[in-house]
Scaffold this motif. Sequence first.
Motif, mmCIF file in Angstrom:
data_model
loop_
_atom_site.group_PDB
_atom_site.id
_atom_site.type_symbol
_atom_site.label_atom_id
_atom_site.label_comp_id
_atom_site.label_asym_id
_atom_site.label_seq_id
_atom_site.Cartn_x
_atom_site.Cartn_y
_atom_site.Cartn_z
ATOM 1 N N ALA A 44 0.696 -9.880 22.312
ATOM 2 C CA ALA A 44 2.233 -9.398 22.273
ATOM 3 C C ALA A 44 2.414 -8.302 23.381
ATOM 4 C CB ALA A 44 2.503 -8.565 21.049
ATOM 5 N N SER A 45 3.704 -8.088 24.046
ATOM 6 C CA SER A 45 3.681 -7.217 25.277
ATOM 7 C C SER A 45 3.507 -5.912 24.984
ATOM 8 C CB SER A 45 5.038 -7.629 25.954
ATOM 9 O OG SER A 45 6.033 -7.461 25.015
ATOM 10 N N VAL A 46 3.436 -5.014 25.996
ATOM 11 C CA VAL A 46 3.117 -3.661 25.531
ATOM 12 C C VAL A 46 4.449 -2.984 24.997
ATOM 13 C CG1 VAL A 46 2.889 -1.255 26.917
ATOM 14 C CG2 VAL A 46 1.461 -3.491 27.313
ATOM 15 N N PRO A 47 4.659 -2.134 23.839
ATOM 16 C CA PRO A 47 5.991 -1.955 23.538
ATOM 17 C C PRO A 47 6.655 -0.763 24.463
ATOM 18 C CG PRO A 47 3.989 -0.914 22.075
ATOM 19 C CD PRO A 47 3.641 -1.954 23.227
ATOM 20 N N VAL A 48 7.879 -0.856 24.558
ATOM 21 C CA VAL A 48 8.649 0.272 25.377
ATOM 22 C C VAL A 48 9.632 0.632 24.536
ATOM 23 C CG1 VAL A 48 9.971 0.339 27.359
ATOM 24 C CG2 VAL A 48 8.205 -1.175 27.385
ATOM 25 N N LEU A 49 9.972 2.089 24.785
ATOM 26 C CA LEU A 49 11.203 2.595 23.995
ATOM 27 C C LEU A 49 12.059 3.103 25.370
ATOM 28 C CD1 LEU A 49 12.972 4.234 22.105
ATOM 29 C CD2 LEU A 49 11.070 5.940 22.295
ATOM 30 N N THR A 50 13.283 2.652 25.633
ATOM 31 C CA THR A 50 14.173 3.160 26.524
ATOM 32 C C THR A 50 15.027 4.139 25.916
ATOM 33 O OG1 THR A 50 15.857 1.246 25.984
ATOM 34 C CG2 THR A 50 14.039 0.733 27.773
ATOM 35 N N ILE A 51 15.245 5.345 26.759
ATOM 36 C CA ILE A 51 15.992 6.312 26.469
ATOM 37 C C ILE A 51 17.071 6.561 27.715
ATOM 38 C CG2 ILE A 51 16.383 8.620 25.577
ATOM 39 C CD1 ILE A 51 13.751 8.640 24.322
ATOM 40 N N ASP A 52 18.293 5.946 27.339
ATOM 41 C CA ASP A 52 19.321 6.257 28.598
ATOM 42 C C ASP A 52 20.276 7.019 28.141
ATOM 43 O OD1 ASP A 52 18.123 4.140 30.613
ATOM 44 O OD2 ASP A 52 18.564 2.615 29.074
ATOM 45 N N GLY A 53 21.061 7.606 28.992
ATOM 46 C CA GLY A 53 21.946 8.641 28.960
ATOM 47 C C GLY A 53 22.436 9.289 29.960
ATOM 48 N N PRO A 54 23.563 9.867 29.955
ATOM 49 C CA PRO A 54 24.153 10.965 31.141
ATOM 50 C C PRO A 54 23.302 12.137 31.371
ATOM 51 C CG PRO A 54 25.795 10.859 29.248
ATOM 52 C CD PRO A 54 24.491 10.176 28.812
ATOM 53 N N ALA A 71 5.415 -0.781 36.709
ATOM 54 C CA ALA A 71 3.878 -0.402 36.437
ATOM 55 C C ALA A 71 3.582 0.827 35.680
ATOM 56 C CB ALA A 71 3.381 0.005 38.154
ATOM 57 N N PHE A 72 4.469 1.370 34.997
ATOM 58 C CA PHE A 72 4.310 2.321 33.925
ATOM 59 C C PHE A 72 3.965 1.898 32.621
ATOM 60 C CE2 PHE A 72 5.720 5.317 37.105
ATOM 61 C CZ PHE A 72 5.345 6.674 36.821
ATOM 62 N N ARG A 73 4.222 0.518 32.468
ATOM 63 C CA ARG A 73 4.096 -0.194 31.117
ATOM 64 C C ARG A 73 2.594 -0.505 31.066
ATOM 65 N NH1 ARG A 73 8.118 -4.963 29.448
ATOM 66 N NH2 ARG A 73 7.652 -4.876 27.283
ATOM 67 N N LYS A 74 2.052 0.200 30.244
ATOM 68 C CA LYS A 74 0.498 0.221 30.062
ATOM 69 C C LYS A 74 0.472 0.446 28.437
ATOM 70 C CE LYS A 74 -1.523 0.711 34.307
ATOM 71 N NZ LYS A 74 -1.354 1.798 35.432
ATOM 72 N N THR A 75 -0.723 -0.050 27.931
ATOM 73 C CA THR A 75 -0.960 0.359 26.351
ATOM 74 C C THR A 75 -1.274 1.909 26.242
ATOM 75 O OG1 THR A 75 -3.073 -0.468 27.035
ATOM 76 C CG2 THR A 75 -1.869 -2.101 25.778
ATOM 77 N N PRO A 76 -1.056 2.348 25.131
ATOM 78 C CA PRO A 76 -0.458 1.638 24.040
ATOM 79 C C PRO A 76 0.936 1.705 23.897
ATOM 80 C CG PRO A 76 -0.749 3.958 23.516
ATOM 81 C CD PRO A 76 -1.471 3.563 25.106
#
Length: 222
Positions: free
Chosen positions: A1-11, A119-124
């Motif tokens: 499975a791909s490395v999990p990402v949590l995105t936090i966007d906002g002003p 490139a920041f997407r790395k395990t865990p």
Amino acid sequence: ASVPVLTIDGPSGSGKGTISRLVAEELGWRLLDSGALYRAVGYAAGAEGLDLSDVDAVTRCAQTTKIRFHATADGSDTRVLVNGHDATDELRTETAGAAASAIASIPSVRQALVDMQLAFRKTPGLVADGRDMGTVIFPDARFKVFLTASAAERAKRRYKQLKEKGLSVTLATLQREIEARDARDASRTVAPLKPAVDAVFIETTGMGIEDVVAKVLAVVRP
Ligand code: C5P
């Protein structure tokens, strides 16, 4: 499975920076402060004396500027090195925020920063803080959050932050600057600030940091 990402966007001033750092620490995931990349390019362009509306020159600057994040020895802080110079303090000013917002509206500048962000997407796992993390850079992220707060509250938070860093600003000026920057970020044609359709909205006005962190963590570990 791909490395999990949590995105936090906002002003700006929505608390993204602080919340993202705390959530990343709690999860033991890496952190991407994408705003720092735009700030670094704006800063480097300024240092080279470039006209920020000169698209070709600023694009070349985005393609060649070396940006490194580097934790202090005790691990309590991250310093940002721009072409080898520690520019962390300069990058936090509202002047740097405005320069970042100006160059961030140039599509070729955004393009130049894509690979660095991926490139920041790395395990865990990765917590990605920005404006277009869930919409453009990591559209396949497993978890997406959009943080908001009223403009008055966001100005107050930024004011407190800048004061603590010893910078002199007035609340009224800051609120005007923040509203101008948000309006520009939201109205630009490329990667405008807008929630991903699948993002969880968290309205944080009046909420303490701990409560917001708990709400964001609940998205990842329900
Ligand atoms: O988050 P921060 O305030 O450091 O961002 C500075 C500026 O960089 C924002 O106002 C926005 O114009 C730009 N930015 C962006 N896309 C991102 C992060 C920041 O356009 N992912």
